[in-house]
Design an enzyme around this catalytic site. Structure first.
Site, PDB file in Angstrom:
ATOM      1  N   GLY A   2       0.830  -1.195   0.000  1.00  0.00           N
ATOM      2  CA  GLY A   2       0.000   0.000   0.000  1.00  0.00           C
ATOM      3  C   GLY A   2       0.858   1.235   0.000  1.00  0.00           C
ATOM      4  O   GLY A   2       2.054   1.206  -0.263  1.00  0.00           O
ATOM      5  N   ASP A  18      -1.443   8.792  17.825  1.00  0.00           N
ATOM      6  CA  ASP A  18      -2.404   8.377  16.801  1.00  0.00           C
ATOM      7  C   ASP A  18      -2.980   7.000  17.130  1.00  0.00           C
ATOM      8  O   ASP A  18      -3.036   6.114  16.276  1.00  0.00           O
ATOM      9  CB  ASP A  18      -1.753   8.372  15.419  1.00  0.00           C
ATOM     10  CG  ASP A  18      -2.783   8.492  14.295  1.00  0.00           C
ATOM     11  OD1 ASP A  18      -3.904   8.982  14.567  1.00  0.00           O
ATOM     12  OD2 ASP A  18      -2.479   8.103  13.159  1.00  0.00           O
TER      13      ASP A  18
END
Length: 648
Positions: free
Chosen positions: A42, A163
């Site tokens: 990806g 995060d």
């Protein structure tokens, strides 16, 4: 086979040759005579991720990240290079830990930077949520007991992750334990850093106010994000939608979204994790661990650092913006004319690259492309066209798999069943056809509309088709038998778009009468009508959590609505012509739009800001679709092509 590492190469897979057969770049069988690239995992913009084999470790799998392309003098790339280096430093600083990917190498080769780290086999909690549904209380307790010792470890090494969310937590396949990933946004917290200015980052809805608004991050900041992660897994509701509509006030009422009661003990823990004000939250992972019903005993870790504690109360005049560590995919917030402007670094660099003409394109249709749909795995893409055909494409090698022929006129709409076995299409010939996706054979033809079928949607359970037509009606069909179940009549103009809520309880329709109508799926009764657009409403999309509705119109605007209340949230403006298409990203944080102005635009829903414009089509854009992994956006146009845009 050898994989070409030129970022602009459209056909990178080669046989064992010296130079790439597609772009002519010299091939590298092994990076550093050690790491052999197997396949892409990806990435987008300037960061790409590959699965590789480490020859020095008996061909053990590893992950290779490449920083690309190298455009010298570009401010965004200079920042990206710094951030890429910082990710390596954070992983090196944390050393080897069973629940954090280990850094293996960091080096430059042929003007590209590479980072090699441990490969974690498993699936993210976001994927687990989609496949298995919302988490039980027992699973949440287990998650807390596993993640808190990991947070304790990184905090004691003076690193704040910043995060924490389901996408960044992997459940390992074999051991079924949790691994915390993606340290590209991690921040090193020191007394010196508190005196430096920096950039505020984070994921809207997950990041606490001191992080997003003031640029500060403490252990308690990660704990807030952990609480939001638990909320998301318990309810299935993406917090960005709540944040966008209510700001941080939603955390005071989080319990009203629960689908089933929780024990008072878990409610108490989540309440304290989800406090808006940092001084009211848990201040350390140890404090939370003490409140778990069965207190786990995390491995003893020597305290090498002493973390600064947050102030008892935030004084705006004394706030500073600490230096930060970002990863290319993370949004970078700048101050411009007093407003916060979100920039996606990866998109800005990708914009430079695509401006040079390096845009992967699917060609084969003989006329305009009207509709696009990915299969559930994201491996194949279906397209419907004015040339009366539907084509199926392989996403990875960008080759055409087959063509579906049967309609006697233009194909305006396609949809793929959630089971990935059937495809449904609607046409100017007034019919709906059901096809076997794997063989291309026609299964059923549904007749009942008296004008062209402009939109079709398939229910989440895969049992029903809903269609919208220029005969001003909406019809509900049994997918297996082709039997018509009911007809919905209320629009005074042609029905241009249909959407079904993720829970399958609502149908939403858009019309040339400038209205949007919401219907009860089971009864066919109209619930409400939404009025805001000043021209035809061409397209609709519903957020993955079923909270938000977006609509696109010939009035050149996109409107955002609360699907459950009908309240209008905001209007997005920026296109210079009719907006024909709209799609939600899988994480529910962004939308993509396509317009007669030949552009594709991406918008941040939390801020309402346009974050990027893709230019490459030469005619009107009629269709947009995100891949299920959110890493690819495709667009179909009157120029007869499908463009593929890689996202960070």
């Amino acid at each position: 086979m050898i994989y070409c590492l030129n970022p602009s190469c459209e056909k990178p897979l080669n046989s064992d040759t010296t130079f790439c057969q597609n772009c002519g770049t010299q091939l590298i069988p092994q990076l550093r005579n050690r790491y052999r690239i197997i396949q892409p995992l990806g990435g987008g913009g300037f960061g790409r991720t590959f699965l590789a084999e480490d020859e020095d470790k008996l061909n053990e799998h590893c992950v290779v990240k490449q920083l690309a392309p190298q455009v010298q003098g570009t401010t965004a790339l200079l920042k990206a290079t710094e951030l890429f280096q910082e990710e390596a430093r954070r992983l090196q600083q944390l050393g080897e830990h069973p629940h954090i990917p280990t850094l293996y190498a960091y080096f430059r080769h042929d003007n590209y930077l590479y980072l090699v780290q441990q490969f974690i086999l498993g699936q993210t909690l976001r994927q687990e949520l989609r496949q298995q549904g919302t988490f039980s209380e027992e699973k949440i307790w287990k998650l807390l007991s596993e993640l808190l010792p990991i947070l304790k470890f990184i905090h004691e090494h003076q690193v704040i992750h910043r995060d924490i969310k389901p996408e960044n937590i992997i459940r390992r396949s074999l051991r079924e334990d949790l691994v915390l990933i993606d340290f590209g946004v991690a921040k090193q917290l020191t007394a010196t850093s508190l005196e430096q200015t920096g950039t505020t980052i984070g994921s809207f809805g997950y990041a606490p106010i001191e992080q997003m608004k003031y640029g500060s991050a403490y252990p308690a900041s990660d704990l807030f994000s952990l609480g939001v992660t638990c909320f998301n897994l318990l309810t299935g509701i993406h917090p960005s939608g709540l944040y966008m509509e209510q700001g941080y006030s939603w955390v005071m009422h989080w319990r009203q979204h629960l689908k089933s009661p929780l024990s008072p003990q878990l409610v108490q823990v989540l309440d304290k994790l989800l406090q808006k004000d940092i001084e009211h939250r848990y201040q350390s992972a140890d404090e939370v661990l003490q409140d778990l019903p069965q207190k786990p005993q995390p491995a003893s870790i020597p305290r090498d650092f002493s973390l600064p504690q947050p102030p008892s109360r935030i004084n705006l005049r004394q706030l500073v913006f600490p230096s930060t560590v970002l990863q290319p995919r993370i949004q970078l917030k700048h101050k411009l004319l007093g407003a916060s402007v979100i920039l996606l670094l990866g998109l800005s660099v990708y914009a430079h690259w695509q401006s040079l003409g390096h845009i992967p394109t699917l060609t084969g249709h003989l006329n305009e492309v009207n509709s696009l749909a990915f299969n559930p795995s994201g491996k194949t893409l279906a397209s419907g066209s004015d040339d009366k055909t539907i084509k199926l494409w392989n996403r990875n090698n960008r080759q055409q798999i087959r063509t579906f022929k049967g309609h006697s006129d233009k194909v305006y709409t396609v949809a793929i069943n959630p089971d990935g076995q059937t495809l449904v299409s609607g046409s100017l010939d007034n019919t709906i056809k059901v096809w076997n996706l794997n063989t291309g054979k026609e299964i059923l033809t549904l007749k009942g509309h008296t004008a062209l079928v402009h939109s079709v949607a398939i229910s989440p359970n895969g049992q029903n088709i809903v269609s919208g037509s220029y005969d001003n009606t909406i019809k509900v069909w049994n997918l297996s038998t082709g039997q018509q179940i009911r007809t919905l009549k209320a629009h005074s103009g042609e029905v241009l778009s249909i959407a079904i809520s993720p829970h399958g309880d609502k149908i939403v329709s858009a019309s040339g009468d400038q209205t949007i109508k919401v219907w009860n799926f089971n009864t066919g009764k109209e619930i409400r009508t939404l009025n805001k657009h000043l021209a035809d409403v061409n397209a609709l999309a519903i957020s993955p959590d079923g909270q938000l509705l977006v609509s696109a119109s010939d009035d050149k605007t996109v409107n955002v609505w609360n699907l459950n209340t009908g309240n209008h949230i905001r209007t997005l403006t920026g296109h210079s012509a009719d907006v024909n298409a709209v799609a939600f990203s899988p994480d529910g944080e962004k939308i993509a739009t396509g317009s007669d102005d030949s552009t594709v635009r991406i918008w941040n829903l939390s801020t309402g800001q346009e974050v990027h414009t893709f230019k490459g089509h030469t005619r009107e854009v009629f269709a947009v679709a995100f891949s299920p992994d959110g890493k690819t956006l495709v667009s179909g146009s009157k120029d007869k092509t499908i463009k593929i845009w890689q996202l960070p």
